[in-house]
Design a protein around this motif. Structure first.
Motif, PDB file in Angstrom:
ATOM      1  N   VAL A 121       0.829  -1.218   0.000  1.00  0.00           N
ATOM      2  CA  VAL A 121       0.000   0.000   0.000  1.00  0.00           C
ATOM      3  C   VAL A 121       0.860   1.264   0.000  1.00  0.00           C
ATOM      4  O   VAL A 121       0.339   2.366   0.070  1.00  0.00           O
ATOM      5  N   TYR A 122       2.180   1.086  -0.074  1.00  0.00           N
ATOM      6  CA  TYR A 122       3.127   2.204  -0.187  1.00  0.00           C
ATOM      7  C   TYR A 122       2.982   3.158   0.994  1.00  0.00           C
ATOM      8  O   TYR A 122       2.908   4.382   0.820  1.00  0.00           O
ATOM      9  N   LEU A 123       2.991   2.589   2.221  1.00  0.00           N
ATOM     10  CA  LEU A 123       2.792   3.389   3.430  1.00  0.00           C
ATOM     11  C   LEU A 123       4.140   3.812   3.995  1.00  0.00           C
ATOM     12  O   LEU A 123       4.687   3.196   4.917  1.00  0.00           O
ATOM     13  N   LYS A 124       4.690   4.903   3.466  1.00  0.00           N
ATOM     14  CA  LYS A 124       6.015   5.362   3.858  1.00  0.00           C
ATOM     15  C   LYS A 124       6.060   5.869   5.300  1.00  0.00           C
ATOM     16  O   LYS A 124       7.142   5.983   5.874  1.00  0.00           O
ATOM     17  N   ASP A 125       4.897   6.162   5.869  1.00  0.00           N
ATOM     18  CA  ASP A 125       4.859   6.681   7.240  1.00  0.00           C
ATOM     19  C   ASP A 125       5.470   5.713   8.247  1.00  0.00           C
ATOM     20  O   ASP A 125       5.869   6.126   9.344  1.00  0.00           O
ATOM     21  N   LEU A 126       5.539   4.439   7.891  1.00  0.00           N
ATOM     22  CA  LEU A 126       6.060   3.443   8.820  1.00  0.00           C
ATOM     23  C   LEU A 126       7.520   3.082   8.562  1.00  0.00           C
ATOM     24  O   LEU A 126       8.040   2.134   9.156  1.00  0.00           O
ATOM     25  N   LEU A 127       8.182   3.835   7.702  1.00  0.00           N
ATOM     26  CA  LEU A 127       9.601   3.567   7.450  1.00  0.00           C
ATOM     27  C   LEU A 127      10.451   3.612   8.722  1.00  0.00           C
ATOM     28  O   LEU A 127      11.332   2.760   8.911  1.00  0.00           O
ATOM     29  N   PRO A 128      10.244   4.585   9.636  1.00  0.00           N
ATOM     30  CA  PRO A 128      11.049   4.583  10.872  1.00  0.00           C
ATOM     31  C   PRO A 128      10.897   3.293  11.659  1.00  0.00           C
ATOM     32  O   PRO A 128      11.881   2.753  12.180  1.00  0.00           O
ATOM     33  N   GLU A 129       9.654   2.774  11.744  1.00  0.00           N
ATOM     34  CA  GLU A 129       9.435   1.527  12.477  1.00  0.00           C
ATOM     35  C   GLU A 129      10.091   0.345  11.773  1.00  0.00           C
ATOM     36  O   GLU A 129      10.644  -0.548  12.428  1.00  0.00           O
ATOM     37  N   LEU A 130      10.064   0.348  10.460  1.00  0.00           N
ATOM     38  CA  LEU A 130      10.686  -0.739   9.709  1.00  0.00           C
ATOM     39  C   LEU A 130      12.202  -0.717   9.869  1.00  0.00           C
ATOM     40  O   LEU A 130      12.840  -1.774  10.005  1.00  0.00           O
ATOM     41  N   ARG A 131      12.794   0.469   9.872  1.00  0.00           N
ATOM     42  CA  ARG A 131      14.249   0.569  10.063  1.00  0.00           C
ATOM     43  C   ARG A 131      14.642   0.127  11.467  1.00  0.00           C
ATOM     44  O   ARG A 131      15.669  -0.553  11.658  1.00  0.00           O
ATOM     45  N   THR A 132      13.829   0.494  12.446  1.00  0.00           N
ATOM     46  CA  THR A 132      14.100   0.069  13.826  1.00  0.00           C
ATOM     47  C   THR A 132      14.008  -1.440  13.948  1.00  0.00           C
ATOM     48  O   THR A 132      14.849  -2.087  14.587  1.00  0.00           O
ATOM     49  N   LEU A 133      12.996  -2.011  13.317  1.00  0.00           N
ATOM     50  CA  LEU A 133      12.829  -3.464  13.358  1.00  0.00           C
ATOM     51  C   LEU A 133      14.010  -4.165  12.690  1.00  0.00           C
ATOM     52  O   LEU A 133      14.501  -5.193  13.190  1.00  0.00           O
ATOM     53  N   ARG A 134      14.494  -3.604  11.590  1.00  0.00           N
ATOM     54  CA  ARG A 134      15.630  -4.224  10.878  1.00  0.00           C
ATOM     55  C   ARG A 134      16.866  -4.268  11.765  1.00  0.00           C
ATOM     56  O   ARG A 134      17.677  -5.218  11.684  1.00  0.00           O
ATOM     57  N   ALA A 135      17.039  -3.292  12.635  1.00  0.00           N
ATOM     58  CA  ALA A 135      18.224  -3.232  13.488  1.00  0.00           C
ATOM     59  C   ALA A 135      18.212  -4.295  14.580  1.00  0.00           C
ATOM     60  O   ALA A 135      19.272  -4.651  15.109  1.00  0.00           O
ATOM     61  N   GLU A 165      15.915  -7.241  14.379  1.00  0.00           N
ATOM     62  CA  GLU A 165      15.289  -8.493  13.937  1.00  0.00           C
ATOM     63  C   GLU A 165      16.320  -9.623  13.820  1.00  0.00           C
ATOM     64  O   GLU A 165      17.448  -9.416  13.397  1.00  0.00           O
ATOM     65  N   ARG A 166      15.878 -10.840  14.202  1.00  0.00           N
ATOM     66  CA  ARG A 166      16.763 -11.994  14.132  1.00  0.00           C
ATOM     67  C   ARG A 166      16.224 -13.090  13.206  1.00  0.00           C
ATOM     68  O   ARG A 166      16.959 -13.971  12.795  1.00  0.00           O
ATOM     69  N   ASN A 167      14.949 -13.027  12.878  1.00  0.00           N
ATOM     70  CA  ASN A 167      14.357 -14.055  12.018  1.00  0.00           C
ATOM     71  C   ASN A 167      14.758 -13.814  10.557  1.00  0.00           C
ATOM     72  O   ASN A 167      14.603 -12.712  10.032  1.00  0.00           O
ATOM     73  N   VAL A 168      15.260 -14.852   9.904  1.00  0.00           N
ATOM     74  CA  VAL A 168      15.785 -14.718   8.546  1.00  0.00           C
ATOM     75  C   VAL A 168      14.710 -14.273   7.563  1.00  0.00           C
ATOM     76  O   VAL A 168      14.941 -13.391   6.722  1.00  0.00           O
ATOM     77  N   LYS A 169      13.509 -14.852   7.651  1.00  0.00           N
ATOM     78  CA  LYS A 169      12.449 -14.503   6.702  1.00  0.00           C
ATOM     79  C   LYS A 169      11.994 -13.057   6.878  1.00  0.00           C
ATOM     80  O   LYS A 169      11.701 -12.365   5.901  1.00  0.00           O
ATOM     81  N   VAL A 170      11.953 -12.600   8.123  1.00  0.00           N
ATOM     82  CA  VAL A 170      11.566 -11.209   8.367  1.00  0.00           C
ATOM     83  C   VAL A 170      12.646 -10.279   7.835  1.00  0.00           C
ATOM     84  O   VAL A 170      12.343  -9.244   7.218  1.00  0.00           O
ATOM     85  N   ILE A 171      13.913 -10.638   8.045  1.00  0.00           N
ATOM     86  CA  ILE A 171      15.018  -9.816   7.542  1.00  0.00           C
ATOM     87  C   ILE A 171      14.969  -9.731   6.015  1.00  0.00           C
ATOM     88  O   ILE A 171      15.151  -8.662   5.433  1.00  0.00           O
ATOM     89  N   GLU A 172      14.699 -10.861   5.369  1.00  0.00           N
ATOM     90  CA  GLU A 172      14.605 -10.872   3.908  1.00  0.00           C
ATOM     91  C   GLU A 172      13.471  -9.958   3.436  1.00  0.00           C
ATOM     92  O   GLU A 172      13.619  -9.224   2.442  1.00  0.00           O
ATOM     93  N   SER A 173      12.359  -9.996   4.135  1.00  0.00           N
ATOM     94  CA  SER A 173      11.224  -9.146   3.779  1.00  0.00           C
ATOM     95  C   SER A 173      11.564  -7.672   3.951  1.00  0.00           C
ATOM     96  O   SER A 173      11.269  -6.832   3.093  1.00  0.00           O
ATOM     97  N   LEU A 174      12.230  -7.351   5.061  1.00  0.00           N
ATOM     98  CA  LEU A 174      12.636  -5.968   5.307  1.00  0.00           C
ATOM     99  C   LEU A 174      13.635  -5.484   4.249  1.00  0.00           C
ATOM    100  O   LEU A 174      13.535  -4.361   3.752  1.00  0.00           O
ATOM    101  N   ASP A 175      14.586  -6.349   3.911  1.00  0.00           N
ATOM    102  CA  ASP A 175      15.604  -5.963   2.933  1.00  0.00           C
ATOM    103  C   ASP A 175      15.011  -5.768   1.540  1.00  0.00           C
ATOM    104  O   ASP A 175      15.595  -5.052   0.707  1.00  0.00           O
TER     105      ASP A 175
END
Length: 216
Positions: free
Chosen positions: A133-147, A149-159
């Motif tokens: 849905v191209y919701l850029k408002d949540l980019l800060p939360e996604l970047r925080t989660l990437r820092a 996150e330990r699950n490989v599938k979640v990391i792949e999705s974030l990347d």
């Protein structure tokens, strides 16, 4: 007519085409609530279907809940409750079906809760939905989660999704010689096309992005 209403109407038309299920009962409750009766029977039945229904029942259950909340904002608390449902499949479904017709603040709050979900599958579904849905408002939360996150599938999705959200498009080598593959976020998913260039800074790239976003 809201998109939720069109989907519910489509379910109603197709009831006679499939084996009997609980959708007819839910549609009856929904129609009564839209006519002025209490929405509680429809809400109760919808919760039942999203929790243990077949694919058609689950979809209808989510759309009924969305429609009721869109027409009566006081019912949006029921949508928020789904983010804490005991079944991960329901929380994944919420990430997928959350209506874009809700106020932005409400969408962000629901997705933010789901990004913190204990189930990796829910986090992946939420990240994907945010990207679609191209919701850029949540980019800060996604970047925080990437820092953290330990699950490989979640990391792949974030990347995959974070860079797309940051720029709005991706350019990569195509399997067709002499072309690049351009993938753009459209607000309703992603769209791709090959562009006849080998220069990622070629003006044709941005032209392709605009074309992809303007497709019907």
């Amino acid at each position: 007519m809201l998109w939720t209403e069109r989907v519910i109407a489509a379910h109603k038309r197709r009831l006679s085409e499939r084996a009997p299920d609980r959708r007819k009962e839910l549609i009856t409750c929904w129609e009564l609530s839209r006519s002025g009766d209490s929405p509680e029977p429809a809400i109760k039945k919808a919760f039942e279907l999203v929790a243990d229904g077949n694919a058609n029942e689950r979809e209808l259950g989510f759309y009924v809940l969305m429609d009721l909340a869109l027409n009566d904002p006081s019912l949006s608390t029921h949508i928020s409750q789904l983010a804490h449902h005991r079944f991960a499949a329901v929380r994944r479904g919420l990430a997928f079906y959350l209506s874009r017709s809700f106020p932005l603040e409400f969408q962000v709050a629901v997705y933010r809760t789901l990004l913190q979900d204990k189930a990796a599958s829910v986090r992946v579904s939420t990240i994907t939905s945010i990207g679609m849905v191209y919701l850029k408002d949540l980019l800060p939360e996604l970047r925080t989660l990437r820092a953290t996150e330990r699950n490989v599938k979640v990391i792949e999705s974030l990347d995959y999704w974070v860079p797309l959200l940051e720029t709005g498009y991706r350019v990569e080598l195509s399997q067709t010689p002499g072309t690049l593959l351009v993938t753009a976020l459209t607000g309703n998913g992603i769209a791709s096309k090959n562009v006849k260039t080998t220069d990622p800074n070629d003006p044709l790239i941005l032209h392709a992005v605009e074309e992809l976003r303007n497709r019907p």
